[in-house]
Write an enzyme that holds these catalytic residues in place. Structure first.
Site, PDB file in Angstrom:
ATOM      1  N   ARG A  77       0.871  -1.177   0.000  1.00  0.00           N
ATOM      2  CA  ARG A  77       0.000   0.000   0.000  1.00  0.00           C
ATOM      3  C   ARG A  77       0.907   1.224   0.000  1.00  0.00           C
ATOM      4  NH1 ARG A  77       2.368   1.715   3.775  1.00  0.00           N
ATOM      5  NH2 ARG A  77       0.838   3.359   3.914  1.00  0.00           N
ATOM      6  N   GLY A  78       0.293   2.418  -0.039  1.00  0.00           N
ATOM      7  CA  GLY A  78       1.090   3.644  -0.174  1.00  0.00           C
ATOM      8  C   GLY A  78       1.240   3.928  -1.659  1.00  0.00           C
ATOM      9  N   ALA A  79       0.963   5.182  -2.056  1.00  0.00           N
ATOM     10  CA  ALA A  79       0.860   5.494  -3.491  1.00  0.00           C
ATOM     11  C   ALA A  79       2.065   5.041  -4.334  1.00  0.00           C
ATOM     12  CB  ALA A  79       0.578   6.988  -3.654  1.00  0.00           C
ATOM     13  N   ARG A 139      -7.343   0.227  -6.747  1.00  0.00           N
ATOM     14  CA  ARG A 139      -7.439   1.318  -5.768  1.00  0.00           C
ATOM     15  C   ARG A 139      -7.553   2.646  -6.528  1.00  0.00           C
ATOM     16  NH1 ARG A 139      -4.062   1.203  -0.553  1.00  0.00           N
ATOM     17  NH2 ARG A 139      -5.961   2.304   0.059  1.00  0.00           N
ATOM     18  N   GLN A 158      -2.175   2.361  10.068  1.00  0.00           N
ATOM     19  CA  GLN A 158      -0.872   2.372   9.377  1.00  0.00           C
ATOM     20  C   GLN A 158       0.185   3.140  10.170  1.00  0.00           C
ATOM     21  OE1 GLN A 158      -3.790   2.944   7.871  1.00  0.00           O
ATOM     22  NE2 GLN A 158      -3.766   2.465   5.697  1.00  0.00           N
ATOM     23  N   ASP A 164      -1.712  10.854  -1.785  1.00  0.00           N
ATOM     24  CA  ASP A 164      -2.063   9.837  -2.791  1.00  0.00           C
ATOM     25  C   ASP A 164      -2.307  10.455  -4.152  1.00  0.00           C
ATOM     26  OD1 ASP A 164      -2.714   8.505  -0.122  1.00  0.00           O
ATOM     27  OD2 ASP A 164      -2.650   6.905  -1.615  1.00  0.00           O
ATOM     28  N   ASN A 206      -5.209  12.556   0.721  1.00  0.00           N
ATOM     29  CA  ASN A 206      -4.340  11.688   1.538  1.00  0.00           C
ATOM     30  C   ASN A 206      -5.219  10.940   2.543  1.00  0.00           C
ATOM     31  OD1 ASN A 206      -1.682  10.708   2.183  1.00  0.00           O
ATOM     32  ND2 ASN A 206      -1.809  11.866   4.089  1.00  0.00           N
ATOM     33  N   LYS A 207      -4.598  10.076   3.321  1.00  0.00           N
ATOM     34  CA  LYS A 207      -5.335   9.225   4.261  1.00  0.00           C
ATOM     35  C   LYS A 207      -6.341  10.014   5.093  1.00  0.00           C
ATOM     36  CE  LYS A 207      -5.121   5.671   4.527  1.00  0.00           C
ATOM     37  NZ  LYS A 207      -6.085   4.870   3.735  1.00  0.00           N
TER      38      LYS A 207
HETATM   39  O1  MRU Z   1      -4.432   3.333   2.219  1.00  0.00           O
HETATM   40  P1  MRU Z   1      -2.936   3.480   2.154  1.00  0.00           P
HETATM   41  O2  MRU Z   1      -2.233   2.845   3.313  1.00  0.00           O
HETATM   42  O3  MRU Z   1      -2.387   3.038   0.829  1.00  0.00           O
HETATM   43  O4  MRU Z   1      -2.710   5.042   2.260  1.00  0.00           O
HETATM   44  C1  MRU Z   1      -1.418   5.570   2.291  1.00  0.00           C
HETATM   45  C2  MRU Z   1      -1.385   7.016   2.427  1.00  0.00           C
HETATM   46  O5  MRU Z   1      -2.394   7.684   2.551  1.00  0.00           O
HETATM   47  C3  MRU Z   1      -0.035   7.682   2.310  1.00  0.00           C
HETATM   48  O6  MRU Z   1       0.018   8.809   3.112  1.00  0.00           O
HETATM   49  C4  MRU Z   1       0.194   8.083   0.856  1.00  0.00           C
HETATM   50  O7  MRU Z   1       0.000   7.014  -0.008  1.00  0.00           O
HETATM   51  C5  MRU Z   1       1.544   8.634   0.650  1.00  0.00           C
HETATM   52  S1  MRU Z   1       2.745   7.354   0.618  1.00  0.00           S
HETATM   53  C6  MRU Z   1       4.271   7.985   0.378  1.00  0.00           C
END
Ligand code: MRU
Length: 360
Positions: free
Chosen positions: A53-55, A90, A202, A243, A253-254
């Site tokens: 996960r994470g962009a 996603r 997370q 993201d 973002n999250k």
């Molecule tokens: O749902 P996730 O865990 O994929 O979300 C991650 C985030 O929101 C991060 O802050 C974002 O992807 C930046 S990662 C460098």
């Protein structure tokens, strides 16, 4: 970066098993499990189930997914069809679409199957290498901000971060954490307040885990605590990831990021968003156009942890008949963002400065 004093990346290709290796992030922090992705279905499952996960890491995994798909299908048309399945995993993280489109653009009709396979492999590897370089540059650029605060304050710098925009969300270094790791290496006294980040935690499970492994002082707080800390002067700056960033500088973002940015503005605390330029959605201006991913109810109503026998266990924490709603991201409008820390420098959150990044 380090796990138990051993250097890891989050993703790599293993020639012996002919598979993509990833760290299964759903098992962290309790178990370090490396798993193999052998085909497109494995890749789709890993992204859907948030094993990765994470962009930026979603983008890199999808890139290898296109390589694996072509290797299996040996056909451009079928690979393009397979690519649309990866894109359905996603919807919010723009790096997914960016990486898949970049890979597809490399399928040149003038090349034979073996040549295309080689080109796609090289491209997936390059996407990973470039991400590492971009994160390092974000780290160096962000370090200057922390240095300045340290110089003025002359004591410990307290940084708030949300979710995991650390190395586990990228290939190495992270985005929001890269300046923190550079500060640590420069012997600056930094401490990180880590938002727990419900519902999937997370922050608590991943960010705190990676900071502990790198010896960076950190404290986990609930998602409701930051306001009090800001009011008491216990947060000097916030750094989060993103993201997707629109061409006007609005940030997806999250979920929970927006609230932190609003409170930070109230207390004149700088709010930085650390991004590689691959996270910019050059075509979208309005944040209403960003699709906000909605995820399963179980992410709220169940929680996973260790039982008394140190076994990983998932339990239900809500009444059986309660309804829940689980949007995974929110949007922080550009007026709440002090600056972006990018691989191309520190820029303001507006159309003109963002456009400049594209031209360079
Ligand atoms: O749902 P996730 O865990 O994929 O979300 C991650 C985030 O929101 C991060 O802050 C974002 O992807 C930046 S990662 C460098």
């Amino acid at each position: 970066m380090l796990i138990n004093n051993k250097t890891y990346r989050t993703i790599w290709y293993d020639n012996i098993s002919q598979s993509v290796k990833i760290i299964d992030q759903t098992k962290l922090p309790f178990k370090l499990e490396i798993i193999s992705l052998k085909n497109l279905d494995d890749v789709i499952r890993a992204i859907n189930e948030m094993k990765v996960r994470g962009a930026p890491l979603i983008g890199a995994t999808a890139a290898y997914g296109i390589y694996l798909a072509f290797k299996e299908l040996k056909n451009k048309r079928k690979t393009i069809k397979a690519a649309s399945k990866i894109k359905e995993t996603r919807p919010t993280a723009i790096n997914l679409f960016w990486a898949v489109n970049k890979m597809l653009s490399k399928i040149d009709d003038n090349l034979n199957i073996n040549e295309i396979e080689k080109v796609l492999f090289k491209e997936a590897e390059e996407i990973c290498e470039n991400d590492i370089e971009q994160c390092k540059k974000i780290g160096k650029n962000g370090l200057e901000i922390i240095k300045k605060i340290y110089k003025d304050k002359k004591e410990k710098v307290n940084i708030l971060t949300h979710c995991n925009a650390g190395w586990l969300a990228t290939i190495d270094w992270g985005t929001a954490t890269a300046p923190i790791y550079f500060a640590k290496k420069s012997n600056l006294n930094v401490h990180v307040w880590v938002d727990e980040t419900r519902p999937r935690n997370q922050g608590a499970s991943l960010t705190s885990y990676e900071l502990n492994n790198e010896g960076v002082k950190n404290t986990i707080i609930t998602d409701n605590t930051a306001g009090l800390l800001m009011q008491r002067g216990q947060i000097d700056l916030c750094i989060v990831g993103a993201d997707r960033v629109t061409n006007k500088g609005h940030v997806a973002n999250k979920i929970g990021t927006f609230m932190k940015a609003v409170i930070a503005k109230e207390f004149n605390i700088p709010f930085y968003v650390a991004i590689p330029t691959t996270t910019i959605d050059w075509k979208t201006e309005s944040y209403e156009d960003i699709i906000i991913e909605e995820r399963a109810d179980a992410e709220l109503s169940q929680i996973t942890g260790l039982d008394e026998e140190n076994k990983i266990k998932t339990i239900k924490i809500y009444p059986n008949d309660s309804k829940v709603y689980n949007p995974a991201f929110d949007i922080t409008p550009n007026k709440f963002i002090s600056s972006f820390i990018t691989d191309k420098g520190i820029i303001n959150a507006n159309y003109k400065e963002i456009a400049r990044l594209k031209d360079e």
